[in-house]
Write a protein that holds these residues in place. Sequence first.
Motif, short mmCIF file in Angstrom:
data_model
loop_
_atom_site.label_atom_id
_atom_site.label_comp_id
_atom_site.label_asym_id
_atom_site.label_seq_id
_atom_site.Cartn_x
_atom_site.Cartn_y
_atom_site.Cartn_z
N HIS A 104 0.85 -1.20 0.00
CA HIS A 104 0.00 0.00 0.00
C HIS A 104 0.89 1.25 0.00
N SER A 105 0.74 2.17 0.95
CA SER A 105 1.48 3.44 0.85
C SER A 105 2.18 3.83 2.14
N ASN A 106 2.56 2.84 2.93
CA ASN A 106 3.29 3.11 4.17
C ASN A 106 4.56 2.28 4.24
N GLY A 107 5.57 2.84 4.88
CA GLY A 107 6.79 2.09 5.11
C GLY A 107 7.79 2.12 3.98
N PHE A 108 7.62 3.02 3.00
CA PHE A 108 8.50 2.98 1.84
C PHE A 108 9.91 3.51 2.12
N SER A 109 10.11 4.22 3.19
CA SER A 109 11.49 4.57 3.55
C SER A 109 12.26 3.31 3.91
N LEU A 110 11.60 2.38 4.60
CA LEU A 110 12.23 1.10 4.91
C LEU A 110 12.30 0.23 3.66
N VAL A 111 11.25 0.21 2.86
CA VAL A 111 11.27 -0.57 1.61
C VAL A 111 12.46 -0.17 0.75
N ARG A 112 12.69 1.11 0.60
CA ARG A 112 13.78 1.58 -0.26
C ARG A 112 15.14 1.18 0.31
N ARG A 113 15.27 1.16 1.64
CA ARG A 113 16.51 0.70 2.26
C ARG A 113 16.73 -0.77 2.00
N GLY A 125 11.06 -8.99 4.76
CA GLY A 125 11.56 -9.45 6.04
C GLY A 125 12.88 -10.19 5.92
N ARG A 126 12.97 -11.11 4.96
CA ARG A 126 14.19 -11.90 4.78
C ARG A 126 15.34 -11.03 4.27
N THR A 127 15.08 -10.22 3.27
CA THR A 127 16.15 -9.45 2.62
C THR A 127 16.69 -8.36 3.54
N GLY A 128 15.80 -7.76 4.31
CA GLY A 128 16.23 -6.68 5.19
C GLY A 128 16.53 -7.12 6.60
N GLY A 129 16.33 -8.41 6.89
CA GLY A 129 16.52 -8.87 8.26
C GLY A 129 15.59 -8.15 9.22
N VAL A 130 14.36 -7.87 8.76
CA VAL A 130 13.39 -7.14 9.58
C VAL A 130 12.63 -8.14 10.45
N GLU A 131 12.66 -7.94 11.75
CA GLU A 131 12.00 -8.86 12.66
C GLU A 131 10.48 -8.77 12.52
N ALA A 132 9.80 -9.86 12.89
CA ALA A 132 8.34 -9.94 12.72
C ALA A 132 7.62 -8.81 13.45
N GLY A 133 8.06 -8.50 14.66
CA GLY A 133 7.41 -7.42 15.41
C GLY A 133 7.54 -6.08 14.71
N GLU A 134 8.70 -5.84 14.12
CA GLU A 134 8.91 -4.59 13.38
C GLU A 134 8.08 -4.59 12.10
N MET A 135 7.98 -5.74 11.43
CA MET A 135 7.13 -5.83 10.23
C MET A 135 5.70 -5.44 10.57
N LEU A 136 5.17 -5.97 11.67
CA LEU A 136 3.79 -5.67 12.07
C LEU A 136 3.60 -4.20 12.43
N LYS A 137 4.65 -3.57 12.92
CA LYS A 137 4.56 -2.18 13.36
C LYS A 137 4.67 -1.20 12.18
N VAL A 138 5.32 -1.63 11.08
CA VAL A 138 5.56 -0.74 9.95
C VAL A 138 4.57 -0.96 8.82
N PHE A 139 4.24 -2.23 8.53
CA PHE A 139 3.47 -2.58 7.34
C PHE A 139 2.10 -3.15 7.69
N ASN A 140 1.22 -3.19 6.68
CA ASN A 140 -0.09 -3.83 6.89
C ASN A 140 0.03 -5.36 6.93
N CYS A 141 1.10 -5.90 6.38
CA CYS A 141 1.39 -7.35 6.41
C CYS A 141 0.24 -8.20 5.87
N GLY A 142 -0.50 -7.65 4.92
CA GLY A 142 -1.54 -8.43 4.25
C GLY A 142 -2.96 -8.12 4.64
N ILE A 143 -3.16 -7.31 5.70
CA ILE A 143 -4.50 -6.91 6.14
C ILE A 143 -4.63 -5.40 5.98
N GLY A 144 -5.38 -4.99 4.96
CA GLY A 144 -5.54 -3.56 4.70
C GLY A 144 -6.64 -2.90 5.49
#
Length: 349
Positions: free
Chosen positions: A187-196, A283-302
């Motif tokens: 969607h449209s959140n977390g792209f600063s992390l996506v770009r990293r 998550g795999r490529t950035g080594g982003v932990e599950a808790g951080e994924m849930l805090k930054v992204f929608n993770c499949g639930i919009g």
Amino acid sequence: MTSMTYRSAGVDIDAGDALVERIKPLARATTRAGVLGGIGGFASLFDPRAAGFKDPILVATTDGVGTKLKLAIETGRHATVGIDLVAMCVNDLVVQGADPLFFLDYFASGSLQVEQAATVIAGIAEGCRQAGCALVGGETAEMPGLYAAEDYDLAGFAVGAAERGTLLPRDVAPGDVVLGLASSGVHSNGFSLVRRVVVASGLAWHAPAPFAPGATLGEALLAPTRIYVRSVLALHRAGLLKAAAHITGGGLPGNFPRVLPENTVAVLDAARWTPPPVFGWLGRTGGVEAGEMLKVFNCGIGMALVVADAATARAVLEAEGETVFDIGRIEAGAGPAAVRIDLPAGWPA
């Protein structure tokens, strides 16, 4: 001394006029009952009574697209960020139980490129069409020296209405069911992390997307934000919806408690929904932990919805084209509203 002009200073009034002419038919195509006049006036007019409301409460919101715009600019793909802009606003309106009535945009650039701007605004018009709201006006600003020539920024403003006494949330209680509506991707959140993460991957935007066969990385990440207006309104008008939360920055833990009453806990099970493959890759490529994924992204639930009759609600939502997951329950708690999410091992791979 050579005579100076506004154009020599970097602002092309003729280009702005040409853009207005290009977008007039786009705006006209989104009109709905209640719109008075059209593009070109100093302000826009709307009559809620003509739209069918008897005793309306107005609901307003504003938002942007964040650094997802940087990806659009770097890839030269501008057709869908306008949809994102509308989605970020109207999805926030509908969770209040409001019907989006009209939309205005703000487009700012360093040097106005008519073709680029028209493509962006065509996406805004498409988003308005999907949401059933009218594009009634906006502002185009050319600001050399503030933005680089190839850069632009977007902001959106939406106004909706609901009949008095029908606003959400209402009557959420332990025993209610939580349904999740599938997202179309990041969607449209977390792209600063996506770009990293993309930098860390070493992949170029035009490289094949590891998580989306047949698409480039840039194309896949630019998938537009899903607009949930028609399906959520259908559920609300059927009297089946108690609360709804648009899952944006902050994810489920940050957004869902905002629509829950005190002394309740939403107990969710992440094994009950299927995250799009992009989230496992991030998550795999950035080594982003599950808790951080849930805090930054929608993770499949919009969109997260609270209902009492899950079976009937699911039927309504699926008839509107939604992919629906039964993701949890509302339970009694103590103190401020909270969310607890049980994560299976290796999630969200």
